[in-house]
Design a protein around this motif. Structure first.
Motif, short mmCIF file in Angstrom:
data_model
loop_
_atom_site.label_atom_id
_atom_site.label_comp_id
_atom_site.label_asym_id
_atom_site.label_seq_id
_atom_site.Cartn_x
_atom_site.Cartn_y
_atom_site.Cartn_z
N SER A 1 3.45 -73.58 83.81
CA SER A 1 2.26 -74.03 84.52
C SER A 1 2.18 -73.33 85.87
CB SER A 1 2.29 -75.55 84.72
OG SER A 1 3.17 -75.92 85.78
N PHE A 2 1.11 -73.62 86.60
CA PHE A 2 0.90 -73.03 87.92
C PHE A 2 2.04 -73.39 88.88
CE2 PHE A 2 -1.72 -73.23 92.03
CZ PHE A 2 -1.64 -71.87 92.25
N LEU A 3 2.68 -74.52 88.64
CA LEU A 3 3.74 -74.97 89.54
C LEU A 3 4.92 -74.01 89.56
CD1 LEU A 3 4.83 -77.08 91.49
CD2 LEU A 3 5.64 -78.39 89.52
N MET B 1 6.14 -82.13 83.58
CA MET B 1 5.47 -82.90 84.63
C MET B 1 4.05 -82.40 84.90
SD MET B 1 8.77 -83.49 84.85
CE MET B 1 9.41 -81.90 85.39
N TRP B 2 3.87 -81.08 84.80
CA TRP B 2 2.60 -80.46 85.18
C TRP B 2 2.14 -79.61 83.99
CZ3 TRP B 2 1.40 -79.03 90.81
CH2 TRP B 2 0.20 -78.29 90.92
N PRO B 3 1.37 -80.15 83.06
CA PRO B 3 0.93 -79.40 81.88
C PRO B 3 0.13 -78.16 82.25
CG PRO B 3 0.54 -81.74 81.60
CD PRO B 3 0.92 -81.55 83.04
N ARG B 4 0.10 -77.21 81.32
CA ARG B 4 -0.57 -75.93 81.61
C ARG B 4 -2.08 -76.09 81.72
NH1 ARG B 4 -0.69 -72.19 76.18
NH2 ARG B 4 -1.40 -73.77 74.71
N LYS B 5 -2.66 -77.15 81.15
CA LYS B 5 -4.09 -77.39 81.22
C LYS B 5 -4.36 -78.83 81.62
CE LYS B 5 -5.33 -73.95 77.69
NZ LYS B 5 -5.98 -73.72 76.37
N GLY B 6 -5.52 -79.05 82.24
CA GLY B 6 -5.92 -80.40 82.60
C GLY B 6 -5.34 -80.84 83.94
N ILE B 7 -5.66 -82.07 84.32
CA ILE B 7 -5.24 -82.59 85.61
C ILE B 7 -4.14 -83.65 85.48
CG2 ILE B 7 -7.50 -82.14 86.64
CD1 ILE B 7 -8.02 -85.19 86.46
N THR B 8 -3.65 -83.89 84.26
CA THR B 8 -2.60 -84.88 84.07
C THR B 8 -1.34 -84.45 84.82
OG1 THR B 8 -3.45 -85.42 81.88
CG2 THR B 8 -1.18 -86.07 82.37
N ARG B 9 -0.72 -85.38 85.52
CA ARG B 9 0.54 -85.12 86.22
C ARG B 9 1.47 -86.31 85.95
NH1 ARG B 9 -1.89 -81.14 86.17
NH2 ARG B 9 -2.69 -79.88 87.90
N MET C 1 -0.27 -92.82 80.86
CA MET C 1 -0.46 -92.96 82.30
C MET C 1 -1.29 -94.21 82.60
SD MET C 1 -1.32 -89.06 83.54
CE MET C 1 -1.38 -89.53 85.27
N THR C 2 -0.97 -94.88 83.68
CA THR C 2 -1.75 -96.03 84.10
C THR C 2 -3.02 -95.54 84.79
OG1 THR C 2 -0.73 -96.14 86.29
CG2 THR C 2 0.42 -97.28 84.49
N PRO C 3 -4.03 -96.42 84.92
CA PRO C 3 -5.25 -96.03 85.64
C PRO C 3 -4.96 -95.55 87.06
CG PRO C 3 -5.64 -98.03 84.39
CD PRO C 3 -4.17 -97.74 84.27
N LEU C 4 -3.98 -96.18 87.74
CA LEU C 4 -3.64 -95.75 89.09
C LEU C 4 -3.04 -94.35 89.09
CD1 LEU C 4 -3.35 -96.28 92.10
CD2 LEU C 4 -1.14 -97.40 91.63
N GLN C 5 -2.18 -94.06 88.11
CA GLN C 5 -1.59 -92.73 88.02
C GLN C 5 -2.66 -91.68 87.74
OE1 GLN C 5 1.35 -93.71 84.98
NE2 GLN C 5 3.01 -93.24 86.41
N ARG C 6 -3.61 -92.01 86.88
CA ARG C 6 -4.71 -91.07 86.59
C ARG C 6 -5.53 -90.80 87.84
NH1 ARG C 6 -5.15 -94.36 81.86
NH2 ARG C 6 -4.39 -93.27 79.99
N PHE C 7 -5.80 -91.87 88.61
CA PHE C 7 -6.59 -91.72 89.83
C PHE C 7 -5.86 -90.85 90.85
CE2 PHE C 7 -7.82 -93.38 94.09
CZ PHE C 7 -9.14 -92.94 94.07
N ARG C 8 -4.56 -91.07 91.00
CA ARG C 8 -3.77 -90.27 91.94
C ARG C 8 -3.70 -88.81 91.49
NH1 ARG C 8 0.35 -93.89 94.86
NH2 ARG C 8 1.70 -92.08 94.91
N ALA C 9 -3.57 -88.60 90.18
CA ALA C 9 -3.55 -87.23 89.66
C ALA C 9 -4.87 -86.54 89.91
CB ALA C 9 -3.24 -87.25 88.17
N LEU C 10 -5.97 -87.27 89.79
CA LEU C 10 -7.29 -86.70 90.07
C LEU C 10 -7.41 -86.32 91.53
CD1 LEU C 10 -10.20 -86.04 89.23
CD2 LEU C 10 -10.78 -88.43 89.69
#
Length: 246
Positions: A80-82, A188-196, A1-10
């Protein structure tokens, strides 16, 4: 993931939980006295998540197949929650079989009670199944779709986990049609963490399994249909399942 993608996921993850409280409180006066109000609240929150996921992190949610409307058993794969939100929103009068610890979760637990979701103790397998059947029988005043996650927990994409006998017990006890559900949302939406990760998150309602099979035959058919189609959906999303055992 790029820094922008990480920021948007956060940002996406940060806004999820305050909005759960806000929407839950907004609908509470209606939901307390009406299951329709409780369902509308949960579907409103889910649709908020679908909308924000699309423009914030590039996840587009897609339901395939034909969601059933009558009184049926839904046996789904859980990543995942999704997928919880997508399956619930696609069905008219759904309720879940869930671990009892969820009832202590703020907002989610209160709405699960309002919707007559069935809570079981996963640490006591035999007793949990018996209680599951009793609670299902006791809660049949309102026809609807009873959702059980056939593997009992969230399973990471590419990992193989056993299908639990509780699904077969319910199938025999209820004598209802069972609709299997496959998914790829964990890519796309892992079961743990905030990565998207951007992509098309799919839940697919598969061909129904009619009542009348013996338990062993039913469980084999269910697992084969769900796993084969889920693997196809994951490949469609660019992920190659590796078949590792959990």
């Amino acid at each position: 993931m790029t820094p922008l993608q990480r920021f948007r996921a956060l940002l996406f993850s940060v806004q999820m939980y305050p909005m759960m409280f806000i929407i839950g409180l907004m609908f509470a006066p209606w939901a307390i006295f009406s299951k329709k109000g409780a369902r509308t609240c949960c579907k409103t929150y889910s649709r908020w998540i679908f909308w924000t996921a699309r423009w914030m992190v590039g996840i587009r949610c897609e339901v395939r197949g034909t969601p059933p409307e009558g009184e049926v058993l839904i046996a789904a794969k859980h990543q995942s929650f999704l997928d919880i939100m997508m399956i619930f929103t696609a069905l008219p009068t759904a309720k879940f079989i869930m671990k009892k610890e969820i009832l202590r979760t703020p907002v989610i637990g209160q709405y699960a009670k309002l919707l007559d979701c069935v809570a079981v103790d996963r640490g006591k397998r035999g007793a949990a199944i018996e209680k599951m059947v009793r609670d299902v029988d006791a809660g049949r005043q309102e026809a609807g779709q009873l959702i059980i996650y056939a593997q009992g927990t969230r399973v990471k994409p590419g990992v193989k986990a056993d299908y639990k006998v509780g699904t077969g017990v319910l199938y025999e006890q209820l004598q209802q049609t069972c609709v299997p559900v496959a998914t790829n949302v964990g890519v796309m939406w892992p079961r743990k963490g905030i990565t998207r990760h951007p992509g098309v998150a799919v839940v697919e309602f598969l061909d129904p399994i009619e009542p009348g099979m013996n338990r062993k035959e039913f469980m084999k058919t269910l697992e084969q249909r769900v796993e084969e189609r889920s693997d196809e959906l994951m490949r469609e999303a660019g992920f190659e399942p590796n078949g590792l055992h959990q």
